[in-house]
Scaffold this motif. Sequence first.
Motif, PDB file in Angstrom:
ATOM      1  N   ARG A 146       0.921  -1.145   0.118  1.00 30.45           N
ATOM      2  CA  ARG A 146       0.089  -0.072   0.073  1.00 30.45           C
ATOM      3  C   ARG A 146       0.925   1.186  -0.031  1.00 30.45           C
ATOM      4  O   ARG A 146       1.919   1.412   0.801  1.00 30.45           O
ATOM      5  N   ILE A 147       0.472   2.143  -0.964  1.00 34.26           N
ATOM      6  CA  ILE A 147       1.295   3.397  -1.223  1.00 34.26           C
ATOM      7  C   ILE A 147       0.464   4.487  -0.608  1.00 34.26           C
ATOM      8  O   ILE A 147      -0.524   4.592  -0.968  1.00 34.26           O
ATOM      9  N   ILE A 148       0.710   5.275   0.700  1.00 35.67           N
ATOM     10  CA  ILE A 148      -0.006   6.046   1.061  1.00 35.67           C
ATOM     11  C   ILE A 148       0.558   7.382   1.180  1.00 35.67           C
ATOM     12  O   ILE A 148       1.514   7.900   1.589  1.00 35.67           O
TER      13      ILE A 148
ATOM     14  N   GLY B  19      -4.374  -6.328  -7.775  1.00 40.33           N
ATOM     15  CA  GLY B  19      -4.680  -6.647  -6.729  1.00 40.33           C
ATOM     16  C   GLY B  19      -3.239  -6.456  -5.597  1.00 40.33           C
ATOM     17  O   GLY B  19      -3.661  -6.494  -4.469  1.00 40.33           O
ATOM     18  N   SER B  20      -2.357  -6.452  -6.199  1.00 43.93           N
ATOM     19  CA  SER B  20      -1.283  -6.362  -5.335  1.00 43.93           C
ATOM     20  C   SER B  20      -0.562  -5.154  -4.774  1.00 43.93           C
ATOM     21  O   SER B  20       0.050  -4.974  -3.756  1.00 43.93           O
ATOM     22  N   VAL B  21      -1.257  -3.918  -5.459  1.00 45.06           N
ATOM     23  CA  VAL B  21      -0.716  -2.641  -5.027  1.00 45.06           C
ATOM     24  C   VAL B  21      -1.600  -1.753  -5.015  1.00 45.06           C
ATOM     25  O   VAL B  21      -2.607  -1.867  -6.149  1.00 45.06           O
TER      26      VAL B  21
ATOM     27  N   LEU C  67       3.776  -4.296   3.228  1.00 44.89           N
ATOM     28  CA  LEU C  67       4.765  -3.334   2.931  1.00 44.89           C
ATOM     29  C   LEU C  67       3.788  -2.168   2.955  1.00 44.89           C
ATOM     30  O   LEU C  67       2.841  -1.946   2.055  1.00 44.89           O
ATOM     31  N   ALA C  68       4.103  -0.858   3.544  1.00 44.07           N
ATOM     32  CA  ALA C  68       3.429   0.277   3.504  1.00 44.07           C
ATOM     33  C   ALA C  68       4.563   1.323   3.048  1.00 44.07           C
ATOM     34  O   ALA C  68       5.716   1.582   3.808  1.00 44.07           O
TER      35      ALA C  68
ATOM     36  N   PRO D  39       2.461  -6.654  12.081  1.00 44.92           N
ATOM     37  CA  PRO D  39       2.578  -5.301  11.372  1.00 44.92           C
ATOM     38  C   PRO D  39       3.348  -5.196  10.310  1.00 44.92           C
ATOM     39  O   PRO D  39       4.417  -5.979   9.949  1.00 44.92           O
ATOM     40  N   PRO D  40       2.882  -4.197   9.244  1.00 42.78           N
ATOM     41  CA  PRO D  40       3.718  -4.177   7.805  1.00 42.78           C
ATOM     42  C   PRO D  40       5.162  -3.573   7.960  1.00 42.78           C
ATOM     43  O   PRO D  40       5.366  -2.857   9.344  1.00 42.78           O
ATOM     44  N   ARG D  41       5.814  -3.940   7.283  1.00 44.79           N
ATOM     45  CA  ARG D  41       7.057  -3.291   7.135  1.00 44.79           C
ATOM     46  C   ARG D  41       6.608  -1.770   6.558  1.00 44.79           C
ATOM     47  O   ARG D  41       5.794  -1.552   5.670  1.00 44.79           O
ATOM     48  N   VAL D  42       7.497  -0.854   7.193  1.00 45.93           N
ATOM     49  CA  VAL D  42       7.094   0.548   6.937  1.00 45.93           C
ATOM     50  C   VAL D  42       8.202   1.398   6.247  1.00 45.93           C
ATOM     51  O   VAL D  42       9.474   1.401   6.911  1.00 45.93           O
TER      52      VAL D  42
END
Length: 153
Positions: free
Chosen positions: A5-7, A38-40, A60-61, A110-113
Amino acid sequence: MTPVRIIGIGSPHGADAAGWRAVEALQRGGLAARFPPGSVSLENCPAPVQLYRLLEGCRLAVLIDAVASEARKPLHIEPALLRREPARCSGHGIGVAEMLELLDTVATRPPRVLLLGLPLGAAGDQPARLQGLLPALSRHIEEVIGRCLEGAG
């Protein structure tokens, strides 16, 4: 849930909109379409309190936000550094550092940030400066996503 996820962090106003504008430019450039469906996903976060919901279930965020710097390329900011700077408070009442700490505490996985800062300088033509940063930002994010989806991190 989406593995990556790109935020964009910030708001739609002034220099604080840089994270949002960067995510919108990545969307227009077809970043997600270069990877399996659906992956990103790409989203904007108007307040740090909403980060938990946006980060839930991803591996991954990549958080993108404006920073006051004269650097000429996107900057890696260690999430741990945010926790060591308590004097830097968010106008939203709770900041990115607090939400990441909460996520580390309560999330099962928790995701890698990865936190990327867009150096827009102290003043000047910030929209033009952001445009100049976008190619390097896009290339870097593509490389990180590729490694993550291959399982290398």
